[in-house]
Design an enzyme around this catalytic site. Structure first.
Site, PDB file in Angstrom:
ATOM      1  N   ARG A  63      33.761  64.972  24.785  1.00 52.04           N
ATOM      2  CA  ARG A  63      32.346  64.764  25.097  1.00 52.04           C
ATOM      3  C   ARG A  63      31.549  66.044  24.845  1.00 52.04           C
ATOM      4  O   ARG A  63      32.035  67.140  25.092  1.00 52.04           O
ATOM      5  CB  ARG A  63      32.179  64.315  26.548  1.00 52.04           C
ATOM      6  N   ASP A  65      27.661  68.213  25.085  1.00 55.39           N
ATOM      7  CA  ASP A  65      26.444  68.366  25.883  1.00 55.39           C
ATOM      8  C   ASP A  65      25.197  68.092  25.050  1.00 55.39           C
ATOM      9  O   ASP A  65      25.257  67.946  23.825  1.00 55.39           O
ATOM     10  CB  ASP A  65      26.354  69.795  26.423  1.00 55.39           C
ATOM     11  N   TYR A 123      36.362  73.918  18.159  1.00 55.69           N
ATOM     12  CA  TYR A 123      34.910  74.050  18.071  1.00 55.69           C
ATOM     13  C   TYR A 123      34.575  75.245  17.181  1.00 55.69           C
ATOM     14  O   TYR A 123      35.348  76.206  17.096  1.00 55.69           O
ATOM     15  CB  TYR A 123      34.290  74.283  19.454  1.00 55.69           C
ATOM     16  N   ARG A 210      30.528  77.703  25.468  1.00 57.78           N
ATOM     17  CA  ARG A 210      29.223  78.360  25.609  1.00 57.78           C
ATOM     18  C   ARG A 210      29.296  79.545  26.560  1.00 57.78           C
ATOM     19  O   ARG A 210      28.589  80.542  26.374  1.00 57.78           O
ATOM     20  CB  ARG A 210      28.192  77.330  26.068  1.00 57.78           C
TER      21      ARG A 210
END
Length: 286
Positions: A63, A65, A123, A210
């Site tokens: 999932r 953001d 990522y 992040r």
């Protein structure tokens, strides 16, 4: 299809996997929300359901953001509707907005699960490091006007590798059962005014990437010492970790599955892939 994970079908329903690419700028993340705001899952489920002519539920590898993008997000769904792969692909895309695209459709075993079958996720985080913000990249990369020392950032990133309790890099609303994850790669490469971070782990906590970037940016600006990354990690408290980087530059680029062979595409994003392909000191393969 891998011989280790043979294709089986025991009911009149069958399972399909999709590769989804999307620009997350105008969406409130992946997951359908009760408030009815625009999300990637909401649009994708509606599109698939129209093509399948039945309600469809989707399950995703990871999932994302609000504002976060994907180049190779893996999704699966079950259906009783028979369509050719080309029919699924063209039909679903015809029902989607232009910033969400299905790149391939693949039949999978009914035991395959986009989320739970994944053994690794990767990522990439793109930082535009220039004094003036780019007119073209402002929705595709996180802008940092201050000069960044990528050598210091890499030294700090190396301190985070391995299996650890990553509570200090975990958002308060994270729903993961355990903060313990194995970080296998956190590599930083510069291409002119672009810095690209590749992050690979067996799983991720909410805002984990992040928050990594937030710590590394402070070190790259020389606002913190390199060893601060280790201190934050060992402190195991989110308040020690500084600012969470914006999601603008974050891309979900790969989910890895050991028991099945899915179609392979470049990790991307597309505007950096030609540069990555010519690197003399490349990222680990994804």
């Amino acid at each position: 299809m891998s011989d280790i994970f043979p294709f089986t079908r025991s009911t009149d329903r069958f399972r399909l996997a999709l590769c989804v690419e999307f620009k997350g700028t105008h969406y409130s993340g992946w997951q359908v929300q009760k408030t009815g705001v625009a999300t990637i899952q909401a649009f994708l489920q509606a599109a698939i359901s129209r093509v399948a002519n039945e309600p469809v539920a989707t399950f995703v590898a990871g999932r994302t953001d609000a504002g976060v993008h994907a180049t190779n997000q893996v999704v699966h769904f079950d259906t009783a509707s028979e369509r050719a792969d080309y029919g699924w692909l063209m039909g679903i895309n015809s029902e989607l907005p232009m910033d969400i695209r299905v790149k391939w459709v693949w039949p999978v075993d009914e035991r395959f699960h986009a989320r739970f079958s994944a053994t690794e996720r990767v990522y990439r985080f793109v930082i535009h490091n220039e004094w003036v913000r780019s007119a073209h990249l402002h929705e595709l990369a996180t802008w940092e006007r201050n000069p960044l020392d990528e050598v210091r950032m890499q030294s700090a990133a190396d301190l985070l590798l391995g299996r650890h309790d990553f509570s200090a890099f975990r958002a308060a609303e994270c729903q993961a059962h355990s903060p313990i994850k194995t970080l296998k790669e956190l590599r930083i490469r510069r291409f002119g005014d672009l810095l690209v971070l590749q992050v690979r782990a067996d799983g991720f906590l909410h805002h984990m990437v992040r928050n990594f970037v937030g710590v590394l940016l402070a070190i790259g600006r020389e606002q913190q010492e390199v060893d601060w990354a280790r201190q934050v990690l060992e402190g195991r408290e989110r308040r020690l970790g500084g600012v969470t980087a914006k999601g603008t530059g974050l891309y979900f680029v790969r989910a890895r599955y050991d028991l099945i062979d899915l179609p392979n595409r470049p990790a991307g994003p597309s505007f950096i892939q030609p540069i990555v392909d010519t690197m003399t000191n490349p990222f680990d393969p994804v």
